[in-house]
Design a protein around this motif. Structure first.
Motif, PDB file in Angstrom:
ATOM      1  N   PRO A   1       0.845  -1.193   0.000  1.00 20.21           N
ATOM      2  CA  PRO A   1       0.000   0.000   0.000  1.00 20.21           C
ATOM      3  C   PRO A   1       0.886   1.252   0.000  1.00 20.21           C
ATOM      4  N   ALA A   2       0.403   2.332  -0.576  1.00 20.90           N
ATOM      5  CA  ALA A   2       1.215   3.539  -0.771  1.00 20.90           C
ATOM      6  C   ALA A   2       1.907   4.011   0.507  1.00 20.90           C
ATOM      7  N   ASP A   3       1.173   4.013   1.633  1.00 19.37           N
ATOM      8  CA  ASP A   3       1.755   4.535   2.868  1.00 19.37           C
ATOM      9  C   ASP A   3       2.833   3.631   3.459  1.00 19.37           C
ATOM     10  N   ARG A   4       2.894   2.401   2.988  1.00 18.90           N
ATOM     11  CA  ARG A   4       3.909   1.475   3.505  1.00 18.90           C
ATOM     12  C   ARG A   4       5.107   1.364   2.565  1.00 18.90           C
ATOM     13  N   ARG A   5       5.027   1.965   1.399  1.00 10.96           N
ATOM     14  CA  ARG A   5       6.059   1.740   0.391  1.00 10.96           C
ATOM     15  C   ARG A   5       7.466   2.074   0.892  1.00 10.96           C
ATOM     16  N   MET A   6       7.658   3.250   1.484  1.00  4.62           N
ATOM     17  CA  MET A   6       8.995   3.642   1.940  1.00  4.62           C
ATOM     18  C   MET A   6       9.529   2.677   2.997  1.00  4.62           C
ATOM     19  N   ALA A   7       8.664   2.305   3.932  1.00  2.18           N
ATOM     20  CA  ALA A   7       9.082   1.415   5.010  1.00  2.18           C
ATOM     21  C   ALA A   7       9.436   0.034   4.465  1.00  2.18           C
ATOM     22  N   VAL A   8       8.616  -0.454   3.538  1.00  8.82           N
ATOM     23  CA  VAL A   8       8.881  -1.766   2.940  1.00  8.82           C
ATOM     24  C   VAL A   8      10.188  -1.721   2.150  1.00  8.82           C
ATOM     25  N   GLU A   9      10.390  -0.652   1.417  1.00  9.65           N
ATOM     26  CA  GLU A   9      11.641  -0.532   0.651  1.00  9.65           C
ATOM     27  C   GLU A   9      12.860  -0.530   1.571  1.00  9.65           C
ATOM     28  N   ALA A  10      12.715   0.114   2.735  1.00 12.24           N
ATOM     29  CA  ALA A  10      13.846   0.143   3.674  1.00 12.24           C
ATOM     30  C   ALA A  10      14.202  -1.274   4.123  1.00 12.24           C
ATOM     31  N   VAL A  11      13.177  -2.073   4.424  1.00 12.27           N
ATOM     32  CA  VAL A  11      13.444  -3.453   4.855  1.00 12.27           C
ATOM     33  C   VAL A  11      14.041  -4.263   3.701  1.00 12.27           C
ATOM     34  N   LEU A  12      13.499  -4.089   2.503  1.00 13.47           N
ATOM     35  CA  LEU A  12      14.006  -4.838   1.349  1.00 13.47           C
ATOM     36  C   LEU A  12      15.449  -4.444   1.036  1.00 13.47           C
ATOM     37  N   THR A  13      15.763  -3.166   1.187  1.00 11.59           N
ATOM     38  CA  THR A  13      17.135  -2.715   0.941  1.00 11.59           C
ATOM     39  C   THR A  13      18.077  -3.300   1.988  1.00 11.59           C
ATOM     40  N   TRP A  14      17.628  -3.282   3.246  1.00 13.51           N
ATOM     41  CA  TRP A  14      18.419  -3.925   4.308  1.00 13.51           C
ATOM     42  C   TRP A  14      18.663  -5.393   3.937  1.00 13.51           C
ATOM     43  N   GLY A  15      17.606  -6.073   3.468  1.00 15.06           N
ATOM     44  CA  GLY A  15      17.725  -7.485   3.097  1.00 15.06           C
ATOM     45  C   GLY A  15      18.714  -7.700   1.962  1.00 15.06           C
ATOM     46  N   ALA A  16      18.666  -6.810   0.983  1.00 11.49           N
ATOM     47  CA  ALA A  16      19.581  -6.928  -0.154  1.00 11.49           C
ATOM     48  C   ALA A  16      21.022  -6.713   0.309  1.00 11.49           C
ATOM     49  N   LEU A  17      21.230  -5.789   1.250  1.00  6.88           N
ATOM     50  CA  LEU A  17      22.584  -5.548   1.777  1.00  6.88           C
ATOM     51  C   LEU A  17      23.073  -6.754   2.579  1.00  6.88           C
ATOM     52  N   GLN A  18      22.179  -7.352   3.343  1.00  8.35           N
ATOM     53  CA  GLN A  18      22.553  -8.542   4.120  1.00  8.35           C
ATOM     54  C   GLN A  18      23.078  -9.633   3.208  1.00  8.35           C
ATOM     55  N   GLN A  19      22.428  -9.764   2.058  1.00 11.20           N
ATOM     56  CA  GLN A  19      22.814 -10.825   1.136  1.00 11.20           C
ATOM     57  C   GLN A  19      24.023 -10.450   0.303  1.00 11.20           C
ATOM     58  N   GLY A  20      24.001  -9.227  -0.235  1.00 11.74           N
ATOM     59  CA  GLY A  20      25.039  -8.836  -1.192  1.00 11.74           C
ATOM     60  C   GLY A  20      26.270  -8.226  -0.557  1.00 11.74           C
ATOM     61  N   MET A  21      26.120  -7.570   0.596  1.00  9.82           N
ATOM     62  CA  MET A  21      27.257  -6.915   1.265  1.00  9.82           C
ATOM     63  C   MET A  21      27.187  -7.199   2.763  1.00  9.82           C
ATOM     64  N   PRO A  22      27.221  -8.478   3.161  1.00  9.46           N
ATOM     65  CA  PRO A  22      27.006  -8.802   4.575  1.00  9.46           C
ATOM     66  C   PRO A  22      28.011  -8.128   5.506  1.00  9.46           C
ATOM     67  N   GLY A  23      27.519  -7.619   6.607  1.00  6.04           N
ATOM     68  CA  GLY A  23      28.390  -7.008   7.617  1.00  6.04           C
ATOM     69  C   GLY A  23      28.847  -5.605   7.311  1.00  6.04           C
ATOM     70  N   ARG A  24      28.433  -5.067   6.187  1.00  7.87           N
ATOM     71  CA  ARG A  24      28.959  -3.755   5.792  1.00  7.87           C
ATOM     72  C   ARG A  24      28.122  -2.599   6.330  1.00  7.87           C
ATOM     73  N   LEU A  25      26.916  -2.897   6.700  1.00  8.17           N
ATOM     74  CA  LEU A  25      26.071  -1.876   7.335  1.00  8.17           C
ATOM     75  C   LEU A  25      26.217  -2.098   8.830  1.00  8.17           C
ATOM     76  N   ARG A  26      26.800  -1.126   9.533  1.00  7.69           N
ATOM     77  CA  ARG A  26      27.040  -1.338  10.957  1.00  7.69           C
ATOM     78  C   ARG A  26      27.009  -0.041  11.742  1.00  7.69           C
ATOM     79  N   PRO A  27      26.888  -0.157  13.071  1.00  9.55           N
ATOM     80  CA  PRO A  27      26.851   1.064  13.881  1.00  9.55           C
ATOM     81  C   PRO A  27      28.238   1.687  13.975  1.00  9.55           C
ATOM     82  N   CYS A  28      28.274   2.990  14.155  1.00 10.35           N
ATOM     83  CA  CYS A  28      29.527   3.699  14.378  1.00 10.35           C
ATOM     84  C   CYS A  28      30.161   3.163  15.668  1.00 10.35           C
ATOM     85  N   ALA A  29      31.502   3.057  15.662  1.00 11.49           N
ATOM     86  CA  ALA A  29      32.193   2.476  16.821  1.00 11.49           C
ATOM     87  C   ALA A  29      32.299   3.443  18.004  1.00 11.49           C
TER      88      ALA A  29
END
Ligand SMILES: [Zn+2]
Length: 171
Positions: A99-127
């Motif tokens: 649904p339109a109001d969920r699109r941005m939120a869903v995309e954020a999760v899907l992008t996180w998922g794509a990073l987990q698969q394609g660039m694992p461990g590269r998204l991380r908190p500042c030390a």
């Protein structure tokens, strides 16, 4: 599939929208007016429902990336989302159809998922433990520790130097 650069940047900016300012957490989506322009500048429609979804997904993703809760806790955020096929000259791709109001939120999760698969461990908190920002390390060496060298890197280095010199003076 690795999400495209624009989606990666949008996810990182969402995760980084609760920075520490003058010792307190500043939420860039807290003020509805400011949130609306944030949403619009990131391809959203700017509705209140969209903002609510974004704040929810941000909180969940921040905790997952920090390791404070398991990835499976994200599943309610994708509940009921289906994909539909789109045919182009390059072939068939499956596109989510939330649904339109969920699109941005869903995309954020899907992008996180794509990073987990394609660039694992590269998204991380500042030390820096006092910093609430995240980084996406795209470098070959994959050794980045700070959200930014100018902000946290130099600050932490200066602090370590200060502690070393103080210790040396005390010895
Ligand atoms: Zn930082």
């Amino acid at each position: 599939m690795v999400a495209d650069r624009e989606q990666q940047d949008a996810l990182l900016e969402l995760l980084n929208s609760t920075p520490v300012v003058n010792g307190g957490v500043h939420d860039e989506l807290e003020d509805p007016e400011a949130a609306r322009s944030w949403q619009r500048s990131h391809g959203g429609s700017g509705t209140a429902a969209e903002r609510k979804q974004l704040m929810e997904v941000r909180e969940a993703l921040q905790q997952v990336v920090r390791g404070d809760r398991p990835a499976t806790s994200l599943s309610p955020l994708l509940k009921g989302v289906t994909s539909h096929p789109r045919i182009t000259a390059e072939g068939v791709s499956w596109e989510p159809n939330p649904p339109a109001d969920r699109r941005m939120a869903v995309e954020a999760v899907l992008t996180w998922g794509a990073l987990q698969q394609g660039m694992p461990g590269r998204l991380r908190p500042c030390a820096n433990p006092e910093c609430r920002l995240f980084l996406l390390d795209r470098s070959k060496t994959n050794k980045a520790r700070w959200c930014s060298m100018a902000l946290c890197g130099n600050r932490m280095k200066a602090r370590r130097h200060y502690q070393r010199t103080r210790k040396a003076a005390a010895d």
